[in-house]
Design a protein around this motif. Structure first.
Motif, PDB file in Angstrom:
ATOM      1  N   LYS A 168       1.556   2.965   2.580  1.00  0.00           N
ATOM      2  CA  LYS A 168       1.057   3.853   3.621  1.00  0.00           C
ATOM      3  C   LYS A 168       1.844   3.643   4.910  1.00  0.00           C
ATOM      4  CE  LYS A 168      -3.730   4.163   1.980  1.00  0.00           C
ATOM      5  NZ  LYS A 168      -5.158   3.979   2.367  1.00  0.00           N
ATOM      6  N   TYR A 177      -3.183   1.403  -5.211  1.00  0.00           N
ATOM      7  CA  TYR A 177      -1.985   1.786  -4.465  1.00  0.00           C
ATOM      8  C   TYR A 177      -0.761   2.002  -5.345  1.00  0.00           C
ATOM      9  CZ  TYR A 177      -4.936   0.022  -0.722  1.00  0.00           C
ATOM     10  OH  TYR A 177      -5.978  -0.179   0.139  1.00  0.00           O
ATOM     11  N   GLU A 233      -6.475  -2.308   5.696  1.00  0.00           N
ATOM     12  CA  GLU A 233      -6.207  -2.904   4.400  1.00  0.00           C
ATOM     13  C   GLU A 233      -6.010  -4.417   4.542  1.00  0.00           C
ATOM     14  OE1 GLU A 233      -4.566  -0.432   5.716  1.00  0.00           O
ATOM     15  OE2 GLU A 233      -5.113   1.321   4.524  1.00  0.00           O
ATOM     16  N   ASP A 273      -7.626  -5.049  -2.005  1.00  0.00           N
ATOM     17  CA  ASP A 273      -6.853  -4.418  -3.069  1.00  0.00           C
ATOM     18  C   ASP A 273      -7.403  -4.867  -4.414  1.00  0.00           C
ATOM     19  OD1 ASP A 273      -4.958  -3.117  -4.562  1.00  0.00           O
ATOM     20  OD2 ASP A 273      -3.453  -4.678  -4.337  1.00  0.00           O
ATOM     21  N   THR A 302      -0.293   5.932  -8.969  1.00  0.00           N
ATOM     22  CA  THR A 302      -1.519   5.136  -9.125  1.00  0.00           C
ATOM     23  C   THR A 302      -2.176   5.302 -10.487  1.00  0.00           C
ATOM     24  OG1 THR A 302      -2.829   6.941  -8.136  1.00  0.00           O
ATOM     25  CG2 THR A 302      -1.969   5.222  -6.652  1.00  0.00           C
ATOM     26  N   THR A 324       0.814  -1.221   0.000  1.00  0.00           N
ATOM     27  CA  THR A 324       0.000   0.000   0.000  1.00  0.00           C
ATOM     28  C   THR A 324       0.843   1.265   0.000  1.00  0.00           C
ATOM     29  OG1 THR A 324      -0.136  -0.003   2.418  1.00  0.00           O
ATOM     30  CG2 THR A 324      -1.830  -1.202   1.211  1.00  0.00           C
TER      31      THR A 324
END
Length: 717
Positions: free
Chosen positions: A196, A314, A209, A280, A351, A194
C-alpha cells in the motif's frame, strides 16, 4: 462563384459555432475537475495532480455523450431563417444545386446571396462559450477559497463527511483537540509487505498496519516549550521542533502494538486517542480435491487432480507442494521427498489464487503398493507460512491382494461350488492370456461362466444384507414344484401365492452389522455386479478393475473382523500360606501422617467487584472515603491495562473513569453517563458467574491422575 457564395458563408458560420461550443465543453470539464479535485483534497487529502485524469475523464464523457459540438450546415441554415426575418425562410436554397431549382427558386436564391454577406454574426454562436467562461471563473474562485479554509472550519464541517465515507459511525464522538493546536497531519507509511501507498489524515486516532511508521506534524498557534506523546500511560515520546518559532513539531514512530496515547503540550494533556493495529494474518489454504485419503485401484489412471484455493490479506509470495513417497513395508520402507511447484507465478501482489495440478504418480516413480503423502505450504509477503493437512494417495497392490496371508482360516465352511473372488480374477487373467489361442465361441462361453460364478459369489455375500434368495433359480425340480400346469394344483392358493409373490430372505441378520460394514459390503456388491455385467457381455478386460476393487474391499472387511488376543505365559510362584501366615515383621510400619498448609486463594477480581459497589454509591450521590478512592484508582489501573490491549472496547471507559476520579470529592458533579460507561466495562472484565444448580462433572479416573502427580512431586522434593 455566386452559387457557392451563400453556402461558403453558412459553412464558415457552422465551423465558428462548433468551435465555440467545443471550447465551452473543455471549460466546463476543466471547471468541474478543478472543483472536485479541490474538494477531494480538503475532505480526503487527495493530491492536486488528480485534476489531470479527472479532466480527461470528464472531457471524454462530455465529448462522446454530448451533442453541443455536433452542428451541421442544415442546422445553421434553419437557425438563420429563424434569427433573420429578411432571409424569408430561404437560406436552404443556397445549399441545393442550381439544376434542381425552378425559376422562382433561382430568383429567391439570388436575393438571399446578396443579403447573407451583409448580415452580422449572430450572438447565439458565442453564448455557450461566455457561460462556460463565467462558470470556470466561479469554479476557480470557489476552489481557491476551499483550499484556504482554516483547519478548524475544515475539521468541523468536512471531517464528518470523511468519516462517513470511510464507514465509521456517524454518531461517533468527534475528537477533542487542544485549543493550542492550529493544524496537524498524521502520515501513515504502511510496511513494504502490504504493497500500500502512504496516506495522510487529520485525526489523532490511528488505524495502521502492523509495522507501519506514523509521522506526526503538529502546528501550534503560539510558541510552546515542549510537545510529547504519552503511550499507554508509561511510554513518552518527545517531538522535535522543526522551526525557530517553536510552532512546528515533528516525530515518527513505528507502530506494533495496539493501545492509546495522549498529546502533552507544555503540561496540558489531551484526551485519549485510540491506536489500532491491523495484524497480518497467515495465508489460508483450502484443498478442494482429492479426498484426504484416495486409493487408485487396478485399471484406473495413475493420476490425481489437485485443486486448491489460496488467499491472503496482502499477497502470496510462494506456494509449493511437498510430496513424500513411501515404498516398501516393515523395516525396508523407504521415503523419498521432493517439492512440486505450481504453474502459476507468485508475484506477491495477488491475494487470491485458484490453482490446480495434475500429479502423475507414474512420473513420480510410484509403484503398486506405494503411498504418496503431500501437503501444500504457502508463504505471504510477511514471511508467514501456512501448511495444509497431509493428504494420502495410494496405489492398490494387486500382488498383495492375491496373497493368501491373513485369508486362511482353520475352519473352512465355504461350499465347493462357490469360487472366491481371487479365483475369478486368476481365471479371468488366464482367459485373457489364452484369448488368441482359443476359438471365439469358447472365449464367450468361459467368460459367461465366470460371470455366473461372479453372480453366485455376489448372492452369497448379499445374504448378509437380506437380499433376495436366487439359489433355486434354474433348478428344474424347484420349478416343477411351483409350476401351475399340474391340474391337481388348481385352486391351490398357497402355490399361486408362492409362484406370483416376491419372497425375501430374513433381514434380521443384517442388523448385526455396523453401518460402516453395511456400506462397505454394499460397495463390494456393486463392484461384483459391475464385474459380472462385463463378464456376461464378453468384456473380461473391463471386468478386471471392478473385480480387483471388490477383492480389496473384501480383504478390508475380513481384516476388520479379526480379533487379536495377546498370548500370556506368566509363571506365578507357588504360595505357601501355612508357612508364611502371620509371620511378618510389622515393627517398621507406622501410621501415616499427612500435613498440608492450605492458603486461602485470593480473588484477582475483588477490586473490580468492590468498584462496582462504590460506583453505585456515587450514582446515588454518596461520598467515598480514602480507602474507597484507592480501590477505584486500583481499578483504573486494571482498566487502563485492558484498554492498552483492546482499545476499541475499553478506551471510552478509561476516559469516563478519569473524569470520575477528577470529580471524586464532588459526587454531584459526576455525570451518570460516565458511571454507566465504567460499569459496563467492569461487567465485561468480570468472568461469567457459574449457573447453579448444575451437574458436576467427574473424571473417569476418579482423580487418580491428579493424586499420582501430587505424590510424584512430593517424592521428587
Amino acid at each position: 462563384m455566386p452559387e457557392a457564395n451563400g453556402k461558403y458563408i453558412i459553412s464558415n458560420w457552422q465551423k465558428k459555432w462548433a468551435r465555440s461550443n467545443l471550447f465551452a465543453l473543455v471549460l466546463l470539464a476543466l471547471s468541474a475537475a478543478l472543483f472536485l479535485t479541490t474538494l477531494f483534497h480538503v475532505v480526503f487529502s487527495a493530491p492536486f495532480w488528480l485534476v489531470i485524469p479527472l479532466f480527461l475523464l470528464l472531457v471524454s464523457v462530455l465529448f462522446f455523450t454530448g451533442s453541443l459540438w455536433k452542428i451541421s450546415i442544415p442546422n445553421v441554415a434553419r437557425f438563420l431563417n429563424s434569427y433573420f426575418p429578411e432571409l424569408e425562410e430561404s437560406s436552404e436554397l443556397t445549399l441545393k444545386p442550381t439544376e434542381s431549382l425552378n425559376l422562382l427558386e433561382r430568383l429567391q436564391r439570388q436575393k438571399v446571396e446578396h443579403i447573407l454577406p451583409e448580415l452580422p454574426q449572430p450572438k447565439e454562436f458565442d453564448r455557450r462559450l461566455k457561460t462556460a467562461s463565467v462558470i470556470f471563473l466561479i469554479s476557480l474562485i470557489i476552489s481557491f477559497l476551499l483550499a484556504k479554509l482554516p483547519f478548524s472550519f475544515r475539521r468541523a464541517h468536512f471531517m464528518p463527511i470523511k468519516e462517513a465515507f470511510n464507514g465509521t459511525k456517524s454518531s461517533a464522538k468527534p475528537e477533542v483537540i487542544l485549543p493550542e493546536i492550529e493544524r496537524f497531519i498524521l502520515k501513515i507509511t504502511p510496511p513494504a509487505y502490504t504493497g500500500k501507498g502512504n496516506r495522510e489524515q487529520e485525526k489523532f486516532t490511528i488505524s495502521a498496519e502492523d509495522g507501519a511508521t506514523v509521522s506526526w506534524e503538529i502546528n501550534t498557534n503560539k510558541a510552546v516549550k515542549q510537545v510529547s506523546l504519552i503511550f499507554n500511560d508509561h511510554e513518552k515520546l518527545d517531538l522535535k521542533a522543526a522551526n525557530v518559532e517553536h510552532t512546528l513539531w515533528k516525530i515518527a514512530k513505528e507502530i506494533h502494538n495496539p493501545g492509546f496515547y495522549q498529546v502533552n503540550l507544555d503540561g496540558k494533556i489531551s484526551e485519549l486517542y485510540q491506536v489500532e493495529v491491523i495484524k497480518d494474518l497467515p495465508p489460508v489454504i483450502r484443498i478442494q480435491s482429492p479426498k484426504p485419503s484416495t486409493v487408485i485401484d487396478f485399471g484406473e489412471p495413475q493420476k490425481t487432480l489437485l485443486k486448491t484455493a489460496l488467499s491472503d490479506d496482502y499477497g502470496i509470495s510462494e506456494a509449493y507442494i511437498n510430496a513424500t513417497i513411501a515404498s516398501g513395508s516393515g523395516e525396508a520402507v523407504k521415503f523419498k521427498e521432493q517439492k512440486i511447484s505450481f504453474e502459476a507465478a507468485f508475484n506477491g501482489h495477488q491475494t487470491q489464487y485458484q490453482l490446480q495440478k495434475t500429479l502423475d504418480l507414474k512420473a513420480l516413480g510410484m509403484q503398486p503398493g506405494d503411498e504418496l503423502y503431500f501437503y501444500i505450504q504457502a508463504t505471504d509477503n510477511h514471511r508467514q507460512e501456512t501448511r495444509s493437512e497431509v493428504y494420502i494417495v495410494s496405489i492398490a497392490d494387486t500382488a498383495k491382494l492375491m496373497q493368501m496371508e491373513g485369508m486362511a482360516n482353520s475352519l473352512d465352511v465355504k461350499p465347493e461350488l462357490f469360487r472366491s473372488e481371487r479365483q475369478i480374477i486368476i481365471e479371468t487373467e488366464q482367459l485373457l492370456h489364452e484369448k488368441d489361442t482359443i476359438k471365439v465361441e469358447e472365449f464367450k462361453k468361459r467368460s459367461n461362466n465366470l460371470g455366473f460364478d461372479q453372480k453366485l459369489l455376489r448372492l452369497r455375500y448379499g445374504k448378509f444384507l437380506g437380499e433376495e434368495n436366487e439359489s433355486n433359480i434354474g433348478d428344474p425340480e424347484a420349478e416343477g414344484e411351483t409350476s401351475l400346469s399340474n391340474p391337481k394344483d388348481f385352486s391351490n392358493a398357497a402355490k399361486i401365492l408362492d409362484a406370483y409373490t416376491d419372497k425375501h430372505d430374513n433381514a434380521e441378520d443384517a442388523g448385526f452389522l455396523t453401518p460402516e460394514t453395511k456400506n462397505q459390503l454394499k460397495a463390494t456388491l456393486n463392484e461384483m455386479w459391475s464385474a459380472e455385467l462385463r463378464l456376461r457381455t464378453y468384456k473380461p478386460q473391463e471386468a478386471l478393475p471392478f473385480a480387483y476393487k471388490a477383492l480389496r474391499l473384501l480383504k478390508d472387511l475380513q481384516q476388520k473382523s479379526r480379533a487379536y488376543v495377546a498370548k500370556t505365559s506368566a509363571k506365578i510362584a507357588p504360595l505357601k500360606p501355612a508357612e508364611k501366615r502371620l509371620t511378618g515383621d510389622l515393627t517398621k510400619i507406622i501410621d501415616p501422617v499427612n500435613q498440608q498448609d492450605f492458603k486461602k486463594p485470593t480473588d484477582p477480581n475483588l477490586a473490580l467487584r468492590q468498584s462496582a459497589t462504590l460506583l453505585h454509591q456515587l450514582k446515588n450521590g454518596t461520598g467515598l472515603g480514602a480507602s474507597s478512592q484507592q480501590i477505584l484508582r486500583q481499578t483504573n489501573l486494571q482498566l487502563s491495562s485492558k484498554a492498552a490491549a483492546q482499545p476499541s472496547v475499553y478506551l471510552s471507559a478509561v476516559t469516563a473513569f478519569r473524569k470520575i476520579l477528577a470529580q471524586i470529592n464532588q459526587p454531584k458533579n459526576i455525570r451518570e453517563k460516565d458511571i454507566l460507561t465504567v460499569e459496563k466495562a467492569i461487567q465485561k472484565m468480570l468472568p461469567p458467574v457459574a449457573k447453579l444448580p448444575q451437574p458436576t462433572t467427574t473424571n473417569l479416573d476418579l482423580g487418580l491422575a491428579s493424586s499420582y502427580f501430587k505424590n510424584l512431586n512430593r517424592t521428587n522434593q
